[in-house]
Scaffold this motif. Structure first.
Motif: not given
Length: 384
Positions: A38-49
């Motif tokens: 997904g492109s929402h902020r939580m999905a992006v944050q998970a990808s960053r992890v």
């Protein structure tokens, strides 16, 4: 609860640095969504992890491109990806008698299912691999050499660099099982000439259980073990070719990987060199203290020689399982007994009937813990 003297770090390190649990809780709170889906902020944050974990691991292992590290659940999964994804019908593989069942069982499965031929290089009771025999085992159809970096029974450190040179001359990939070396001694894939590196997160890297991974050299085309959703190239029927997605089907353990990154950072702060020296000194102290136990036989390299921070032993007239049970119930000392998922190493050591007690120290073990273990073994073995 009474304090436990934990001496089973070769199975799983414990306790973890406080930062590991903190990182996992933070990831659960702010990055609890699906990474890459997904492109929402939580999905992006998970990808960053996940990206941060990959980058941290690549720094530790000397990997140029972090995307060449696929994240997974443990060393066993990583070894299966490497072995089943690389070998083809009729190939020949060389492994050693020091291998864990997470190498041997996939190889034997490939023998049955793909007519793969497997040869195991002899390892003596000290854990020394016979390099002359290895040199003679190469065939025209040899496609892989698999080698544990350190025996989980004998504690010996295998000459990965020398084995790699043999492989390089023949352009044959080397797969290394770093279950007992990652985090507790320097492991650099370029310096050692490692083409594939399977590693656990929950041992020397100080991360939680259910984490691990596999480094695959960029020039190797390894087939994926799992096929499914990756969040990328969703319109394609086949598994994506892009790394690391190719080897990471399904929702990942993002929370666990956050903990793994924290564990690896702690290792890098302490440095693997210092951790190795600390564990080696404790193991030498243990060997010297146990040497006077009547009927004891300590496996692996002798005092003064290189080894990782574990010691397996038997005591004549004492059942290994009973000895470990008494250490736990009477002294609150956690060790492991049995065959340690490595029957070929027990064959090399001559302990296929007795098994052995394995004591393994960690980065946070102190000398008084080892001294208590020494005194307990002396007391238990004083009476049959």
């Amino acid at each position: 609860m009474e304090r436990v003297i934990y001496l089973d770090h070769a199975a799983t390190s414990w306790p973890k640095p406080p930062t590991v649990g903190e990182a996992m809780m933070q990831a659960l709170d702010i990055a609890g969504a699906n990474p890459g889906r997904g492109s929402h902020r939580m999905a992006v944050q998970a990808s960053r992890v996940l990206f941060s974990t990959r980058k941290t691991l690549s720094t530790l292992f000397g990997v140029n491109n972090a995307n060449d590290i696929s994240l997974g659940s443990n060393t066993t999964e990583a070894l299966n990806i490497a072995i089943q994804g690389w070998l083809r019908e009729g190939d020949h593989v060389i492994a050693t008698m020091a291998e864990h069942n997470s190498v041997r069982r996939p190889l034997e499965y490939m023998r049955r299912s793909r007519n793969v031929t497997v040869d195991y290089v002899k390892v003596d009771a000290m854990g020394t691999v016979d390099l002359l025999q290895l040199e003679k085992m190469f065939r025209p159809n040899t496609r892989l050499v698999v080698c544990t970096h350190s025996s989980n029974l004998l504690g010996s450190i295998l000459p990965v660099g020398e084995i790699s040179q043999m492989c390089r001359k023949r352009q044959i990939p080397l797969l290394v099982d770093a279950a007992q070396s990652a985090g507790v001694m320097p492991v650099d894939v370029k310096q050692l000439g490692i083409d594939m590196l399977a590693f656990p997160g929950h041992k020397g890297l100080l991360g939680p259980q259910g984490t691990g991974g596999l480094y695959i050299a960029p020039e190797l085309d390894v087939q994926p073990l799992l096929h499914g959703g990756t969040g990328s190239q969703s319109e394609a029927i086949e598994q994506p070719n892009v790394r690391p997605d190719r080897y990471e089907a399904g929702t990942p353990n993002t929370v666990g990987m956050a903990g793994l990154a924290a564990g690896v950072k702690h290792v890098m702060e302490l440095t693997p060199e210092r951790i190795y020296q600390h564990e080696w000194e404790l193991t030498q102290f243990m060997m010297e203290g146990l040497a006077s136990v009547p009927g004891i036989r300590m496996l692996g390299p002798e005092v003064g020689h290189p080894r990782t921070g574990l010691l397996s032993f038997t005591v004549e007239g004492h059942d290994s399982a009973q000895l470990a049970f008494k250490l736990d119930r009477q002294y609150n000392i956690a060790v492991r007994s049995g065959f340690h998922c490595t029957p070929l190493a027990h064959e090399s050591a001559g302990t296929t009937r007795s098994g052995a007690v394995r004591v393994s120290v960690g980065y946070n073990t102190v000398q008084s813990d080892v001294n208590t273990l020494i005194e307990a073994v002396h007391e238990i073995t004083r009476f049959k």
